[in-house]
Design a protein around this motif. Structure first.
Motif, PDB file in Angstrom:
ATOM      1  N   GLN A  65      15.924   5.137 -11.785  1.00 24.44           N
ATOM      2  CA  GLN A  65      16.562   3.519 -12.259  1.00 24.44           C
ATOM      3  C   GLN A  65      16.461   2.557 -11.057  1.00 24.44           C
ATOM      4  OE1 GLN A  65      17.468   2.879 -15.271  1.00 24.44           O
ATOM      5  NE2 GLN A  65      16.465   4.846 -15.698  1.00 24.44           N
ATOM      6  N   GLU A  66      15.904   3.090  -9.928  1.00 25.11           N
ATOM      7  CA  GLU A  66      15.860   2.230  -8.608  1.00 25.11           C
ATOM      8  C   GLU A  66      14.262   2.086  -8.184  1.00 25.11           C
ATOM      9  OE1 GLU A  66      18.371   3.241  -5.850  1.00 25.11           O
ATOM     10  OE2 GLU A  66      17.636   5.384  -5.633  1.00 25.11           O
ATOM     11  N   SER A  67      13.895   1.116  -7.671  1.00 27.27           N
ATOM     12  CA  SER A  67      12.732   0.820  -6.970  1.00 27.27           C
ATOM     13  C   SER A  67      12.356   1.784  -5.901  1.00 27.27           C
ATOM     14  CB  SER A  67      12.243  -0.559  -6.524  1.00 27.27           C
ATOM     15  OG  SER A  67      12.451  -1.420  -7.581  1.00 27.27           O
ATOM     16  N   CYS A  68      11.116   2.265  -5.471  1.00 30.52           N
ATOM     17  CA  CYS A  68      10.938   3.103  -4.435  1.00 30.52           C
ATOM     18  C   CYS A  68       9.495   2.751  -4.226  1.00 30.52           C
ATOM     19  CB  CYS A  68      11.104   4.500  -4.778  1.00 30.52           C
ATOM     20  SG  CYS A  68      10.043   5.126  -6.259  1.00 30.52           S
ATOM     21  N   VAL A  69       9.249   3.482  -2.761  1.00 29.48           N
ATOM     22  CA  VAL A  69       7.677   3.073  -2.330  1.00 29.48           C
ATOM     23  C   VAL A  69       7.051   4.558  -2.124  1.00 29.48           C
ATOM     24  CG1 VAL A  69       8.548   3.034   0.168  1.00 29.48           C
ATOM     25  CG2 VAL A  69       6.504   1.778  -0.600  1.00 29.48           C
ATOM     26  N   LEU A  70       5.567   4.275  -2.194  1.00 31.54           N
ATOM     27  CA  LEU A  70       4.759   5.300  -1.934  1.00 31.54           C
ATOM     28  C   LEU A  70       3.544   4.922  -1.001  1.00 31.54           C
ATOM     29  CD1 LEU A  70       3.937   6.851  -5.535  1.00 31.54           C
ATOM     30  CD2 LEU A  70       5.119   8.179  -3.582  1.00 31.54           C
ATOM     31  N   GLN A  71       3.067   5.586  -0.311  1.00 35.70           N
ATOM     32  CA  GLN A  71       1.692   5.253   0.440  1.00 35.70           C
ATOM     33  C   GLN A  71       0.947   6.719   0.872  1.00 35.70           C
ATOM     34  OE1 GLN A  71       2.330   3.083   4.009  1.00 35.70           O
ATOM     35  NE2 GLN A  71       0.112   2.860   4.535  1.00 35.70           N
ATOM     36  N   GLY A  72      -0.171   6.501   0.831  1.00 33.57           N
ATOM     37  CA  GLY A  72      -1.311   7.814   1.101  1.00 33.57           C
ATOM     38  C   GLY A  72      -1.773   8.207  -0.083  1.00 33.57           C
ATOM     39  N   PHE A  73      -2.336   9.516   0.154  1.00 32.99           N
ATOM     40  CA  PHE A  73      -2.813  10.373  -0.857  1.00 32.99           C
ATOM     41  C   PHE A  73      -2.157  11.309  -1.586  1.00 32.99           C
ATOM     42  CE2 PHE A  73      -6.209   8.796   1.976  1.00 32.99           C
ATOM     43  CZ  PHE A  73      -7.423   8.465   1.193  1.00 32.99           C
ATOM     44  N   PRO A  74      -2.205  11.637  -2.703  1.00 34.42           N
ATOM     45  CA  PRO A  74      -1.462  12.848  -3.223  1.00 34.42           C
ATOM     46  C   PRO A  74      -2.414  13.902  -3.061  1.00 34.42           C
ATOM     47  CG  PRO A  74      -2.873  11.661  -5.019  1.00 34.42           C
ATOM     48  CD  PRO A  74      -2.850  10.873  -3.459  1.00 34.42           C
ATOM     49  N   GLY A  82     -12.441  27.558  -8.492  1.00 39.45           N
ATOM     50  CA  GLY A  82     -12.723  27.939  -6.869  1.00 39.45           C
ATOM     51  C   GLY A  82     -12.429  29.335  -7.096  1.00 39.45           C
ATOM     52  N   ASP A  83     -12.857  30.005  -5.658  1.00 35.09           N
ATOM     53  CA  ASP A  83     -12.761  31.299  -5.607  1.00 35.09           C
ATOM     54  C   ASP A  83     -11.515  31.947  -5.833  1.00 35.09           C
ATOM     55  OD1 ASP A  83     -15.684  31.153  -4.651  1.00 35.09           O
ATOM     56  OD2 ASP A  83     -14.977  30.943  -2.798  1.00 35.09           O
ATOM     57  N   ASN A  84     -10.343  31.374  -5.601  1.00 36.23           N
ATOM     58  CA  ASN A  84      -8.959  32.165  -5.511  1.00 36.23           C
ATOM     59  C   ASN A  84      -8.333  31.603  -6.834  1.00 36.23           C
ATOM     60  OD1 ASN A  84      -8.313  29.697  -4.387  1.00 36.23           O
ATOM     61  ND2 ASN A  84      -7.436  30.527  -2.605  1.00 36.23           N
ATOM     62  N   GLY A  85      -8.827  30.981  -7.767  1.00 34.21           N
ATOM     63  CA  GLY A  85      -8.277  30.247  -8.881  1.00 34.21           C
ATOM     64  C   GLY A  85      -7.493  29.142  -8.572  1.00 34.21           C
ATOM     65  N   ARG A  86      -7.896  28.392  -7.456  1.00 35.17           N
ATOM     66  CA  ARG A  86      -7.162  27.080  -7.313  1.00 35.17           C
ATOM     67  C   ARG A  86      -8.053  26.400  -6.163  1.00 35.17           C
ATOM     68  NH1 ARG A  86      -0.583  26.237  -6.596  1.00 35.17           N
ATOM     69  NH2 ARG A  86      -0.544  24.329  -5.779  1.00 35.17           N
ATOM     70  N   ALA A  87      -8.398  25.164  -6.338  1.00 34.95           N
ATOM     71  CA  ALA A  87      -9.274  24.260  -5.685  1.00 34.95           C
ATOM     72  C   ALA A  87      -8.456  23.349  -5.221  1.00 34.95           C
ATOM     73  CB  ALA A  87     -10.524  24.058  -6.374  1.00 34.95           C
ATOM     74  N   SER A  88      -8.583  22.857  -3.795  1.00 34.45           N
ATOM     75  CA  SER A  88      -7.729  21.646  -3.338  1.00 34.45           C
ATOM     76  C   SER A  88      -8.735  20.753  -3.105  1.00 34.45           C
ATOM     77  CB  SER A  88      -7.191  21.984  -1.955  1.00 34.45           C
ATOM     78  OG  SER A  88      -6.146  22.947  -2.094  1.00 34.45           O
ATOM     79  N   LEU A  89      -8.569  19.561  -3.424  1.00 36.93           N
ATOM     80  CA  LEU A  89      -9.818  18.323  -3.468  1.00 36.93           C
ATOM     81  C   LEU A  89      -9.931  17.600  -2.111  1.00 36.93           C
ATOM     82  CD1 LEU A  89      -9.516  16.964  -6.880  1.00 36.93           C
ATOM     83  CD2 LEU A  89     -10.814  18.620  -6.155  1.00 36.93           C
ATOM     84  N   PRO A  90     -10.812  17.302  -1.631  1.00 37.35           N
ATOM     85  CA  PRO A  90     -10.698  16.502  -0.308  1.00 37.35           C
ATOM     86  C   PRO A  90     -10.580  15.157  -0.765  1.00 37.35           C
ATOM     87  CG  PRO A  90     -12.976  17.123  -1.021  1.00 37.35           C
ATOM     88  CD  PRO A  90     -12.171  17.772  -2.190  1.00 37.35           C
ATOM     89  N   ARG A  91      -9.938  14.431   0.505  1.00 41.61           N
ATOM     90  CA  ARG A  91      -9.660  12.862   0.234  1.00 41.61           C
ATOM     91  C   ARG A  91     -10.842  12.002   0.780  1.00 41.61           C
ATOM     92  NH1 ARG A  91      -3.639  13.628   3.154  1.00 41.61           N
ATOM     93  NH2 ARG A  91      -3.067  15.020   1.120  1.00 41.61           N
ATOM     94  N   THR A  92     -11.006  10.790   0.150  1.00 41.23           N
ATOM     95  CA  THR A  92     -11.915   9.842   0.706  1.00 41.23           C
ATOM     96  C   THR A  92     -11.397   9.303   2.184  1.00 41.23           C
ATOM     97  OG1 THR A  92     -10.755   7.844  -0.155  1.00 41.23           O
ATOM     98  CG2 THR A  92     -12.142   8.931  -1.682  1.00 41.23           C
ATOM     99  N   SER A  93     -12.353   8.595   2.818  1.00 38.69           N
ATOM    100  CA  SER A  93     -11.951   7.923   4.067  1.00 38.69           C
ATOM    101  C   SER A  93     -11.157   6.732   4.010  1.00 38.69           C
ATOM    102  CB  SER A  93     -13.139   7.909   4.910  1.00 38.69           C
ATOM    103  OG  SER A  93     -14.123   6.920   4.093  1.00 38.69           O
ATOM    104  N   GLU A  94     -10.925   6.178   2.590  1.00 41.31           N
ATOM    105  CA  GLU A  94     -10.156   4.998   2.586  1.00 41.31           C
ATOM    106  C   GLU A  94      -8.943   4.993   3.119  1.00 41.31           C
ATOM    107  OE1 GLU A  94     -10.679   3.207  -1.634  1.00 41.31           O
ATOM    108  OE2 GLU A  94     -11.413   5.280  -1.977  1.00 41.31           O
ATOM    109  N   GLN A  95      -8.366   3.845   3.259  1.00 41.68           N
ATOM    110  CA  GLN A  95      -6.844   3.788   3.713  1.00 41.68           C
ATOM    111  C   GLN A  95      -5.991   3.456   2.721  1.00 41.68           C
ATOM    112  OE1 GLN A  95      -5.934   4.534   7.199  1.00 41.68           O
ATOM    113  NE2 GLN A  95      -7.772   5.299   7.250  1.00 41.68           N
ATOM    114  N   GLY A  96      -4.904   3.843   2.425  1.00 41.51           N
ATOM    115  CA  GLY A  96      -3.878   3.700   1.452  1.00 41.51           C
ATOM    116  C   GLY A  96      -2.786   2.576   2.090  1.00 41.51           C
ATOM    117  N   GLN A  97      -2.526   1.700   1.221  1.00 38.77           N
ATOM    118  CA  GLN A  97      -1.461   0.573   1.587  1.00 38.77           C
ATOM    119  C   GLN A  97      -0.180   1.081   0.767  1.00 38.77           C
ATOM    120  OE1 GLN A  97      -1.973  -1.835   3.658  1.00 38.77           O
ATOM    121  NE2 GLN A  97      -4.050  -0.919   3.794  1.00 38.77           N
ATOM    122  N   PRO A  98       0.986   0.713   1.263  1.00 38.34           N
ATOM    123  CA  PRO A  98       2.341   0.954   0.374  1.00 38.34           C
ATOM    124  C   PRO A  98       2.175   0.209  -0.900  1.00 38.34           C
ATOM    125  CG  PRO A  98       2.786  -0.168   2.532  1.00 38.34           C
ATOM    126  CD  PRO A  98       1.329  -0.316   2.404  1.00 38.34           C
TER     127      PRO A  98
END
Length: 164
Positions: A65-74, A82-98
């Motif tokens: 019910q209130e505003s909040c802020v995020l920044q970056g990559f999930p 993947g080999d163990n049933g779970r694959a983590s995705l790499p991130r781009t080189s872009e920069q995130g803004q708030p």
């Protein structure tokens, strides 16, 4: 005379610093969007590029019910891939803004993926600066994907920063 020039410069600098601190203080008062405030959906993006490359939106919605802020990559993992049933995705080189989210507001991250032979059953998302994970079923409309091995120089599947 020399003293007056120095005193004037200090006042000008001090006058410029005070408004910057006030603006930074206003942002610091807005709480961070932790996982407990967020909902997760995943949906295909319109206007898909040609070839075997596709995109989807990973959407985080402010459920509080209130505003909040995020920044970056999930952090994004795909289950049963993947080999163990779970694959983590790499991130781009872009920069995130708030991204400021009012109640009900959304932040989106673009998931770019190469079509392939593996179909995840679940997407697991960790919001920025959080350790709590959000889970969603992999939408059938997204189909199968290819996940490259960790450390690949040109991965076909990756995640971008959050945008408003």
């Amino acid at each position: 005379m020399r003293f007056r020039a120095v005193a004037s410069a200090v006042l000008v600098v001090a006058g410029a610093v005070v408004p910057c601190m006030a603006a930074g203080q206003a942002q610091a008062d807005e709480p961070w969007c932790g996982a407990s405030r967020l909902g997760l959906t995943v949906q295909p993006e319109l206007g898909q590029p040609g070839g075997s490359q596709r995109t989807a939106s990973v959407v985080l919605t402010n459920l509080s019910q209130e505003s909040c802020v995020l920044q970056g990559f999930p952090g994004v993992d795909l289950a049963t891939v993947g080999d163990n049933g779970r694959a983590s995705l790499p991130r781009t080189s872009e920069q995130g803004q708030p991204v400021h989210l009012p109640p009900g507001g959304q932040a989106k991250s673009t998931l770019t993926y190469a079509t392939g032979t593996s179909t995840p059953t679940e997407i697991i998302v960790t919001p920025p600066d959080s350790t709590t994970q959000l889970h969603a079923v992999w939408p059938a409309a997204l189909g199968s994907i290819m996940v490259w091995p960790e450390g690949a120089t040109h991965p076909g599947t990756f995640i971008g920063p959050l945008r408003g």
